[in-house]
Design a protein around this motif. Structure first.
Motif, PDB file in Angstrom:
ATOM      1  N   UNK A  44       0.834  -1.207   0.000  1.00  0.00           N
ATOM      2  CA  UNK A  44       0.000   0.000   0.000  1.00  0.00           C
ATOM      3  C   UNK A  44       0.867   1.254   0.000  1.00  0.00           C
ATOM      4  N   UNK A  45       2.080   1.172   0.527  1.00  0.00           N
ATOM      5  CA  UNK A  45       2.996   2.310   0.450  1.00  0.00           C
ATOM      6  C   UNK A  45       3.354   2.597  -1.007  1.00  0.00           C
ATOM      7  N   UNK A  46       3.654   1.546  -1.769  1.00  0.00           N
ATOM      8  CA  UNK A  46       3.977   1.726  -3.186  1.00  0.00           C
ATOM      9  C   UNK A  46       2.778   2.257  -3.969  1.00  0.00           C
ATOM     10  N   UNK A  47       1.593   1.745  -3.660  1.00  0.00           N
ATOM     11  CA  UNK A  47       0.373   2.205  -4.327  1.00  0.00           C
ATOM     12  C   UNK A  47       0.123   3.669  -3.994  1.00  0.00           C
ATOM     13  N   UNK A  48       0.313   4.042  -2.742  1.00  0.00           N
ATOM     14  CA  UNK A  48       0.135   5.428  -2.318  1.00  0.00           C
ATOM     15  C   UNK A  48       1.015   6.366  -3.142  1.00  0.00           C
ATOM     16  N   UNK A  49       2.274   5.999  -3.274  1.00  0.00           N
ATOM     17  CA  UNK A  49       3.215   6.820  -4.036  1.00  0.00           C
ATOM     18  C   UNK A  49       2.782   6.919  -5.494  1.00  0.00           C
ATOM     19  N   UNK A  50       2.411   5.788  -6.087  1.00  0.00           N
ATOM     20  CA  UNK A  50       1.994   5.772  -7.492  1.00  0.00           C
ATOM     21  C   UNK A  50       0.801   6.693  -7.720  1.00  0.00           C
ATOM     22  N   UNK A  51      -0.204   6.561  -6.881  1.00  0.00           N
ATOM     23  CA  UNK A  51      -1.424   7.359  -7.045  1.00  0.00           C
ATOM     24  C   UNK A  51      -1.145   8.837  -6.792  1.00  0.00           C
ATOM     25  N   UNK A  52      -0.439   9.144  -5.714  1.00  0.00           N
ATOM     26  CA  UNK A  52      -0.181  10.539  -5.366  1.00  0.00           C
ATOM     27  C   UNK A  52       0.625  11.252  -6.442  1.00  0.00           C
ATOM     28  N   UNK A  53       1.604  10.564  -7.018  1.00  0.00           N
ATOM     29  CA  UNK A  53       2.424  11.197  -8.060  1.00  0.00           C
ATOM     30  C   UNK A  53       1.630  11.393  -9.349  1.00  0.00           C
ATOM     31  N   UNK A  54       0.771  10.446  -9.679  1.00  0.00           N
ATOM     32  CA  UNK A  54      -0.068  10.611 -10.871  1.00  0.00           C
ATOM     33  C   UNK A  54      -0.999  11.807 -10.721  1.00  0.00           C
ATOM     34  N   UNK A  55      -1.579  11.963  -9.544  1.00  0.00           N
ATOM     35  CA  UNK A  55      -2.464  13.102  -9.292  1.00  0.00           C
ATOM     36  C   UNK A  55      -1.675  14.409  -9.377  1.00  0.00           C
ATOM     37  N   UNK A  56      -0.475  14.405  -8.828  1.00  0.00           N
ATOM     38  CA  UNK A  56       0.363  15.605  -8.892  1.00  0.00           C
ATOM     39  C   UNK A  56       0.684  15.978 -10.343  1.00  0.00           C
ATOM     40  N   UNK A  57       0.791  14.967 -11.196  1.00  0.00           N
ATOM     41  CA  UNK A  57       1.107  15.208 -12.611  1.00  0.00           C
ATOM     42  C   UNK A  57      -0.103  15.653 -13.422  1.00  0.00           C
ATOM     43  N   UNK A  58      -1.265  15.736 -12.779  1.00  0.00           N
ATOM     44  CA  UNK A  58      -2.439  16.254 -13.443  1.00  0.00           C
ATOM     45  C   UNK A  58      -3.502  15.231 -13.791  1.00  0.00           C
ATOM     46  N   UNK A  59      -3.262  13.975 -13.467  1.00  0.00           N
ATOM     47  CA  UNK A  59      -4.268  12.943 -13.707  1.00  0.00           C
ATOM     48  C   UNK A  59      -5.361  13.061 -12.646  1.00  0.00           C
ATOM     49  N   UNK A  60      -6.604  12.975 -13.067  1.00  0.00           N
ATOM     50  CA  UNK A  60      -7.724  13.069 -12.131  1.00  0.00           C
ATOM     51  C   UNK A  60      -7.653  11.945 -11.096  1.00  0.00           C
ATOM     52  N   UNK A  61      -7.970  12.240  -9.822  1.00  0.00           N
ATOM     53  CA  UNK A  61      -7.880  11.215  -8.780  1.00  0.00           C
ATOM     54  C   UNK A  61      -8.606   9.912  -9.122  1.00  0.00           C
ATOM     55  N   UNK A  62      -9.819   9.998  -9.640  1.00  0.00           N
ATOM     56  CA  UNK A  62     -10.562   8.782  -9.956  1.00  0.00           C
ATOM     57  C   UNK A  62      -9.828   7.927 -10.979  1.00  0.00           C
ATOM     58  N   UNK A  63      -9.184   8.565 -11.973  1.00  0.00           N
ATOM     59  CA  UNK A  63      -8.424   7.833 -12.972  1.00  0.00           C
ATOM     60  C   UNK A  63      -7.145   7.240 -12.382  1.00  0.00           C
ATOM     61  N   UNK A  64      -6.469   8.020 -11.541  1.00  0.00           N
ATOM     62  CA  UNK A  64      -5.240   7.550 -10.905  1.00  0.00           C
ATOM     63  C   UNK A  64      -5.495   6.356  -9.990  1.00  0.00           C
TER      64      UNK A  64
END
Length: 248
Positions: free
Chosen positions: A222-242
């Motif tokens: 879940x730590x790795x998933x957290x990082x993946x999702x948070x960085x995608x959102x930071x890059x402009x991907x919508x949270x639901x998509x990330x």
């Protein structure tokens, strides 16, 4: 603060600290601003999860979690993460409180097991008595066609000693005890993969990973998933998509 997630923690505190340490150490950084944005709710007063699951005359831990989730939801985080396996007993009730997406640590870990060990039909499980008593992991594994091995009657007392007597009470990891449990599950009960169904066991894995056994560590995953999702959102991907591929 923009683009942050909320961590519902404190169950227990040093296990939550382990999760935070993992996300901080694994994210690639060159400056302060490369770290993730998050709010940590370390609610150490949440009643014991196993005690309530086994005996409903004990204090219910849902009201405290409900309060924490609702207060954080007002801040509009991108998503929630709760690094405690046993607390997922109330996952559905908590997720229904808000429109903010809520990662399910157990399901994510199980799908990681399927992806990485597709030919393994059985997985060993060591966890709190609460998680085992209420079939939290067993039910999720059954849904994806996998069997659970709990080991014999000697296993749970050893697991309890490691979780409660060592980590929760003394703040230490007994590496030899951890290795003994893994060895028994592997050698005596034929578990080629062992799932660590408690974040205190994840802490043990972080501190004492020098062993030959295959483990599924939900907190690490879940730590790795957290990082993946948070960085995608930071890059402009919508949270639901990330979050889409992790919302099982």
């Amino acid at each position: 603060m923009e683009h942050f997630f909320s961590i519902i923690g404190g169950m227990g505190t040093i296990a939550t600290e382990s999760y935070v340490r993992l996300i901080n150490s694994r994210v690639k950084i060159k400056c302060d601003q490369d770290y993730l944005n998050y709010i940590l709710v370390n609610d150490a007063q949440i009643p014991d999860r196993t005690a309530y699951i086994k005996d409903h005359t004990q204090p219910d831990f849902f009201p405290a979690l409900r309060s924490d989730v609702l207060s954080q939801a007002q801040l509009k985080p991108d998503f929630f993460v709760m690094p405690c396996n046993t607390a997922h007993y109330y996952y559905n009730e908590l997720a229904s409180l808000t429109d903010v997406p809520f990662l399910h640590m157990m399901r994510i870990a199980i799908h990681n097991f399927i992806d990485n060990y597709p030919n393994e039909k059985k997985i060993g499980l060591i966890a709190t008595e609460g998680s085992i008593y209420d079939h939290l992991y067993a039910d999720e594994l059954s849904k994806v066609g996998r069997q659970v091995e709990f080991g014999g009657p000697e296993i749970q007392p050893l697991v309890n000693e490691l979780i409660y007597k060592n980590i929760k009470e003394k703040g230490i990891v007994d590496a030899q005890l951890f290795y003994k449990i893994l060895q028994l599950m592997h050698d005596k009960y034929g578990c080629h993969v062992i799932l660590l169904g408690c974040t205190e066991l994840s802490l043990a894995q972080e501190k004492a990973s020098d062993h030959p056994y295959n483990v599924i560590d939900p907190q690490s995953i879940i730590a790795d998933v957290t990082i993946d999702v948070a960085l995608k959102i930071r890059q402009g991907i919508e949270p639901q998509q990330a979050l889409k591929k992790y919302m099982y």
